[in-house]
Write an enzyme that holds these catalytic residues in place. Structure first.
Site, PDB file in Angstrom:
ATOM      1  CG  ASP A 168      -2.230   0.707   0.967  1.00  0.00           C
ATOM      2  OD1 ASP A 168      -2.181   1.904   0.632  1.00  0.00           O
ATOM      3  OD2 ASP A 168      -3.293   0.071   1.091  1.00  0.00           O
ATOM      4  CB  SER A 211      -7.006   2.288  -0.169  1.00  0.00           C
ATOM      5  OG  SER A 211      -5.725   2.502   0.331  1.00  0.00           O
ATOM      6  CG  ASP A 218      -7.317  12.170   1.236  1.00  0.00           C
ATOM      7  OD1 ASP A 218      -6.422  11.314   1.340  1.00  0.00           O
ATOM      8  OD2 ASP A 218      -8.478  11.986   1.652  1.00  0.00           O
ATOM      9  NE  ARG A 263     -11.647   5.309   1.077  1.00  0.00           N
ATOM     10  CZ  ARG A 263     -10.325   5.224   0.962  1.00  0.00           C
ATOM     11  NH1 ARG A 263      -9.728   5.749  -0.091  1.00  0.00           N
ATOM     12  NH2 ARG A 263      -9.613   4.630   1.887  1.00  0.00           N
ATOM     13  CE  LYS A 321      -3.609   1.338   4.259  1.00  0.00           C
ATOM     14  NZ  LYS A 321      -4.094   2.455   3.439  1.00  0.00           N
ATOM     15  CG  ASP A 340      -1.584   4.674   2.445  1.00  0.00           C
ATOM     16  OD1 ASP A 340      -1.501   5.586   1.606  1.00  0.00           O
ATOM     17  OD2 ASP A 340      -2.531   4.562   3.246  1.00  0.00           O
ATOM     18  CG  HIS A 383      -1.692   8.933   4.611  1.00  0.00           C
ATOM     19  ND1 HIS A 383      -2.092   9.842   3.662  1.00  0.00           N
ATOM     20  CD2 HIS A 383      -2.240   7.744   4.242  1.00  0.00           C
ATOM     21  CE1 HIS A 383      -2.838   9.223   2.753  1.00  0.00           C
ATOM     22  NE2 HIS A 383      -2.936   7.951   3.080  1.00  0.00           N
ATOM     23  CG  ASP A 392      -3.086   0.832  -2.623  1.00  0.00           C
ATOM     24  OD1 ASP A 392      -1.876   1.096  -2.445  1.00  0.00           O
ATOM     25  OD2 ASP A 392      -3.959   1.066  -1.763  1.00  0.00           O
ATOM     26  CG  HIS A 393      -2.535   4.661  -3.554  1.00  0.00           C
ATOM     27  ND1 HIS A 393      -1.728   5.185  -2.580  1.00  0.00           N
ATOM     28  CD2 HIS A 393      -3.495   3.952  -2.904  1.00  0.00           C
ATOM     29  CE1 HIS A 393      -2.189   4.832  -1.395  1.00  0.00           C
ATOM     30  NE2 HIS A 393      -3.251   4.068  -1.558  1.00  0.00           N
ATOM     31  CG  HIS A 427      -2.714   8.438  -1.685  1.00  0.00           C
ATOM     32  ND1 HIS A 427      -3.936   7.865  -1.936  1.00  0.00           N
ATOM     33  CD2 HIS A 427      -2.394   8.081  -0.409  1.00  0.00           C
ATOM     34  CE1 HIS A 427      -4.341   7.190  -0.885  1.00  0.00           C
ATOM     35  NE2 HIS A 427      -3.423   7.309   0.068  1.00  0.00           N
TER      36      HIS A 427
HETATM   37  O1  LIG Z   1      -8.509   7.324   4.258  1.00  0.00           O
HETATM   38  C1  LIG Z   1      -7.317   7.600   4.210  1.00  0.00           C
HETATM   39  O2  LIG Z   1      -6.506   7.239   5.082  1.00  0.00           O
HETATM   40  C2  LIG Z   1      -6.829   8.493   3.095  1.00  0.00           C
HETATM   41  O3  LIG Z   1      -7.826   9.421   2.778  1.00  0.00           O
HETATM   42  C3  LIG Z   1      -6.538   7.719   1.865  1.00  0.00           C
HETATM   43  O4  LIG Z   1      -5.721   6.624   2.087  1.00  0.00           O
HETATM   44  P1  LIG Z   1      -6.072   5.192   1.481  1.00  0.00           P
HETATM   45  O5  LIG Z   1      -6.850   5.434   0.228  1.00  0.00           O
HETATM   46  O6  LIG Z   1      -4.717   4.595   1.186  1.00  0.00           O
HETATM   47  O7  LIG Z   1      -6.828   4.446   2.493  1.00  0.00           O
HETATM   48 MN   LIG Z   2      -3.872   2.567  -0.250  1.00  0.00          MN
HETATM   49 MN   LIG Z   3      -3.538   6.309   1.937  1.00  0.00          MN
END
Ligand SMILES: O=C(O)[C@H](O)COP(=O)(O)O
Ligand SMILES: [Mn+2]
Ligand SMILES: [Mn+2]
Length: 540
Positions: free
Chosen positions: A24, A75, A166, A279, A354, A422, A426, A463-464, A485
């Site tokens: 991740d 993600s 973000d 989301r 995750k 990830d 962050h 994933d990114h 990201h």
């Molecule tokens: O929800 C989060 O932690 C971030 O906005 C995005 O991170 P993720 O897409 O890797 O979960």
């Molecule tokens: Mn991710």
């Molecule tokens: Mn993330």
């Protein structure tokens, strides 16, 4: 769309499992000092880069169903693409389209408007205040506000979750100012539109996968009960909390806006509440707090009787919430579903942060297994914050368990997510992120070796990006820590000891991206890429 997998005429599956590893937030950066992946000591990743089966994949923008190529991956869209083998229009795009067509103002919106017009209580809008386009977009919020005014809703209260994850780490005031200007303009002709409460998204309201219900409780107290430290305005709250705590937006404590009469927007019987995040992972827990009659995750106090709607439906299995403004992306026939139909045993494993990525997102935003008899979902419990103090997170425990399950459960297909690149990326802490990537690399080496010893194949991807870009260059030439990201491509490598050179030859189609991984894994398992799926990356 095929609902059944067909045997591949020539590909022979390995004796052992096919294991797909998602690193991740580990993208391919510029190799400079702010690229924590390049800075880290990564003997395993270095070895993978030398394989004939190494390539890079698109993981952002239109390649993962986002509105434009200026949009980062994330993600949700990344794991949706990995699991579905197709590019699916995602929440960010669907909501924007529904606003343009007016479809967003359908039955669920009507129920909310009719409710508050009858009761005289406010319409409450709760969500993440930014243009990150990962969980929400401020333009969507403003569209709802404009429409409420047009329909003569007299009172609106907005509960703002501050982002900084973000979007730039301290950007909350810019979004607050923009929102306040809209609220002031709409507060005319007897209308009264105001911000009522808020707080940083990582400590208020937006928990996910039940990592810490306290986070949701803080939000409930501030948004619903009007309990918390009081300020005269959101700007005053943020400025004061910056000064007092030194924290960035995502971690700022909860606040309540009050005037001489008290908190301006507790949520009471007769109100309507719209959660404007599209989301689901970080929206589901608050949704449950509003929807469930019996609820013991935290003391809610008397639950107000409100009309509740989500921006979309966050969980297709649990049908949460029951009312929503925009139909969610329709993602059927994911590779997990097809493999379950073919009787192939599957293991999905990650740590709490995750866990839903390899289950819920991988399966097209459905939380339940398709065939519990042939699917095993393993969650390794995550550490609490601050994660930058433990950048190795639970990578070793995930690895131990995964290897143990290769012998105990004997899955034919495994998907695993390592959260470190990830989650630590962050935080914006470069040193900790380098350690995070090193911890993942160590575990990656262990898994590849264990799979090789069991005559299996490993597919490594991400994933990114995130850890690969820890700074932004500001227009004035100064460096700014980047907590979000990246838009970088991600690695893809296949380790198959049967192949000369250690991995199969690839022939990636033009603009190959995450949506090409599912067909690749299915082909490695001895199946034909399903109709409607994007092509496999393997050369013929
Ligand atoms: O929800 C989060 O932690 C971030 O906005 C995005 O991170 P993720 O897409 O890797 O979960
Ligand atoms: Mn991710
Ligand atoms: Mn993330």
């Amino acid at each position: 769309m095929l609902t059944r997998l067909l045997q591949h005429p020539t590909r022979r599956p390995p004796e052992g499992p096919v294991v797909c590893i998602v690193l991740d937030g580990v993208g391919i950066g510029r190799g400079d000092f702010g690229d924590a992946v390049a800075q880290a000591r990564t003997p395993t990743l270095d070895r993978l880069r030398g394989l004939p089966s190494f390539t890079s994949l698109l993981a952002h923008g239109t390649a993962v169903g986002m509105p434009s190529d200026a949009d980062m991956g994330n993600s949700e869209v990344g794991h949706n693409a990995l699991g579905a083998g197709r590019i699916v229009d995602q929440g960010a795009k669907l909501v924007t389209q529904a606003i343009a067509s007016g479809a967003i103002f359908g039955p669920a919106w009507r129920r909310c408007i009719d409710t508050v017009k009858t009761s005289g209580e406010p319409l409450h809008l709760i969500g993440l205040l930014s243009d990150g386009n990962v969980h929400s977009h401020i333009d969507h919020l403003i569209a709802l506000l404009e429409r409420a005014a047009l329909e003569g809703v007299p009172k609106v209260r907005v509960h703002v979750l501050l982002d900084g994850r973000d979007v730039p780490a301290r950007s909350a005031l810019a979004y607050i100012d923009r929102l306040e200007a809209v609220l002031a303009r709409l507060s005319q002709d007897g209308r009264d539109y105001r911000i009522a409460s808020g707080g940083g998204r990582m400590v208020v309201t937006m928990d996910r996968y039940e990592a810490d219900w306290k986070i949701v409780e803080r939000g409930w107290d501030a948004h619903v009960r009007g309990l918390g430290r009081r300020f005269g305005s959101a700007r005053e709250a943020v400025e004061t909390l910056y000064k007092e705590t030194g924290l960035d937006d995502q971690n700022l404590p909860a606040f309540v806006i009050a005037d001489a009469l008290g908190p301006v927007g507790p949520i009471r019987d007769g109100a309507a509440v719209i959660l404007f995040n599209f989301r689901g992972d970080r929206a589901l827990e608050l949704t449950r707090a509003f929807e469930e009659e019996h609820f013991d995750e935290f003391p809610r106090g008397p639950k107000p009787r409100v009309e509740f709607a989500g921006m979309t439906q966050y969980d297709g299995d649990l049908q949460l919430p029951s009312h929503f403004l925009v139909a969610p992306p329709a993602i059927a026939g994911t590779m997990g579903e097809l493999l379950a139909g073919a009787g192939v045993t599957q293991l999905a494993i990650s740590e709490t942060h995750k866990f839903g990525h390899v289950t819920y997102f991988w399966n097209g935003n459905r939380s339940e297994p398709f065939d519990p008899k042939r699917e095993k979902y393993v969650e390794v419990e995550s550490d609490g914050p601050p994660l930058e103090h433990r950048p190795w997170m639970r990578a070793a425990e995930i690895t131990d368990r995964l290897i143990a399950e290769l012998d105990a459960y004997k899955p034919k297909f495994v998907r695993v997510n390592y959260a470190n690149g990830d989650m630590i990326g962050h935080t914006g802490d470069l040193g900790a992120t380098i350690l995070a990537v090193e911890a993942v690399d160590l575990c990656l080496g262990r898994v590849i070796e264990a799979v090789r010893a069991r005559k299996g194949i490993t597919v490594v991807t991400a994933d990114h990006g995130n850890a690969d870009q820890m700074f932004d260059l500001r227009p004035d030439g100064a460096l700014q820590v980047r907590t979000s990201h990246s838009l970088n491509r991600v690695p893809l490598a296949i380790v198959d000891p049967r192949a000369p050179g250690g991995g199969p030859l690839l022939a990636p189609p033009p603009a190959a991206g995450l949506s090409n991984v599912a067909s690749t894994c299915l082909e490695l398992l001895g199946f034909l890429p399903p109709e409607g799926y994007r092509a496999s990356l393997l050369a013929r």
